[in-house]
Design a protein around this motif. Sequence first.
Motif, short mmCIF file in Angstrom:
data_model
loop_
_atom_site.label_atom_id
_atom_site.label_comp_id
_atom_site.label_asym_id
_atom_site.label_seq_id
_atom_site.Cartn_x
_atom_site.Cartn_y
_atom_site.Cartn_z
N TYR A 193 18.60 6.13 16.20
CA TYR A 193 17.23 6.30 15.70
C TYR A 193 16.69 4.96 15.20
CZ TYR A 193 13.26 8.53 13.40
OH TYR A 193 11.98 8.91 13.02
N GLY A 196 15.97 2.51 18.20
CA GLY A 196 14.73 2.82 18.90
C GLY A 196 13.49 2.49 18.08
N THR A 197 13.47 2.89 16.82
CA THR A 197 12.29 2.63 15.99
C THR A 197 12.10 1.14 15.73
OG1 THR A 197 13.63 3.09 14.02
CG2 THR A 197 12.29 4.89 14.87
N ASN A 247 10.87 7.49 25.00
CA ASN A 247 11.21 8.57 24.06
C ASN A 247 10.54 8.45 22.70
OD1 ASN A 247 13.03 6.81 22.41
ND2 ASN A 247 14.23 6.79 24.30
N GLY A 248 9.66 7.46 22.53
CA GLY A 248 9.07 7.24 21.22
C GLY A 248 8.37 8.46 20.65
N ARG A 251 11.25 11.22 19.66
CA ARG A 251 12.51 10.70 19.08
C ARG A 251 13.05 11.60 17.97
NH1 ARG A 251 10.96 5.52 17.95
NH2 ARG A 251 11.54 4.91 20.07
N ASP A 252 12.18 12.15 17.15
CA ASP A 252 12.65 12.96 16.04
C ASP A 252 13.35 14.23 16.51
OD1 ASP A 252 11.34 11.05 14.51
OD2 ASP A 252 10.63 12.50 13.06
N ILE A 255 16.65 12.47 19.56
CA ILE A 255 17.64 11.49 19.09
C ILE A 255 18.04 11.74 17.64
CG2 ILE A 255 18.01 9.03 18.64
CD1 ILE A 255 16.10 8.57 21.10
N LYS A 256 17.04 11.88 16.77
CA LYS A 256 17.35 12.13 15.36
C LYS A 256 18.09 13.46 15.20
CE LYS A 256 15.21 12.14 10.77
NZ LYS A 256 13.92 12.04 10.02
#
Length: 382
Positions: A193, A196-197, A247-248, A251-252, A255-256
């Motif tokens: 996470y 990516g961020t 995936n922005g 993402r939550d 991935i998160k």
Amino acid sequence: MLKLPENFETFNEARQAGFMKMKKLKEDGGRVVGIYCSFVPLEIIMAAKAAPVSLCATSEEPINAAEADLPRNLCPLIKASYGFALTDTCPYFYFSDLIVGETTCDGKRKMFEIMNELKETYVMKLPNHRDDMALTVWEHEMVKFKEKLEDFYGITITEDDIKECIRLKNIERDVVLKFLELGKLDPSPVTGYELGTKLDALSFIPDIHERISQIEKRTEEVLKDWEENYKGRTSKRPRILITGCPNGGVRDKTIKALEELGADVVAFDACNATREKIEKVDPQLPIYKALAKKYLNINCSIMSPNTARLEYIGDMIDEYHIDGVLEIILQACHTFAIESHYVKKTVLEKGKSYIMIETDYSKSDVGQINTRLEAFLETIDK
């Protein structure tokens, strides 16, 4: 004095800060070129003494507005891109002098026609295959793009200007790749996470030297933390590779959520990650051919055939000691959706677990995705 949008006061603090940063850049005489895709040659924009900035495209917030002009069954990334532009809620679009698009898919190509009514949008015609003819066509597009910027800004871009920007971008690619390769460490000292961020945040910083400095600093911090707190320990958390669409915006809930369920996301085959960083621009080739070669070799699913992506995913599974692969498909992204057939075969042939999640930017499927991710992790024997 440059004006801010009429609805500026209603934006949150982060959005307001973005507007003020870009406003100052423009008031100081800076040039800003807005982009959406990793196929756009940043070196040419930089050689025009302009800041290439990634434009907002990862929220459901402006999609209702976009659907007044665009079909509802379009990819959420395309609708969000247009919606932010239409509503003046993206500071980077609002203060861009010029928008640069590319023909990566039919939806984006036609959306850019409508976007051109909001602000001048120049579209680069990207070939969807790789051979000598495609390379020649793409090299010609590089020259045309340079000439467009010269005409737009009333400047001359020299080959020496571009060569220096090639040098800087190659340094940045090496630095970012080193940051991403922190995922090879076992146990993982950094979350997927954060990886990516952090990369998304970098794309909104116009100064390349500041971007390089920030990512080098964070890489050093993580390595120090690993040496002191992780090295020599063992972990039973499954190691996951993320592939597929950008995936922005999801993402939550992917991935998160995976990491909260007990996995480590350690590798990304994605547009803003290793996919664009693995090949540098060759400084020994003529500059436009070198740029064309590098940018044509990005292993996106819009290329057909695209065996390079499958080979790279196989290599990443080995290098990052991957236990399972999550492929994220945005609804209506046909090229990635179809190519998932081959990705799944590649992953299963490596003896690893695979799951494909098709989704959009809404929160309506959060519970369903969580249930599927739980079941996916249960297939991994760690």
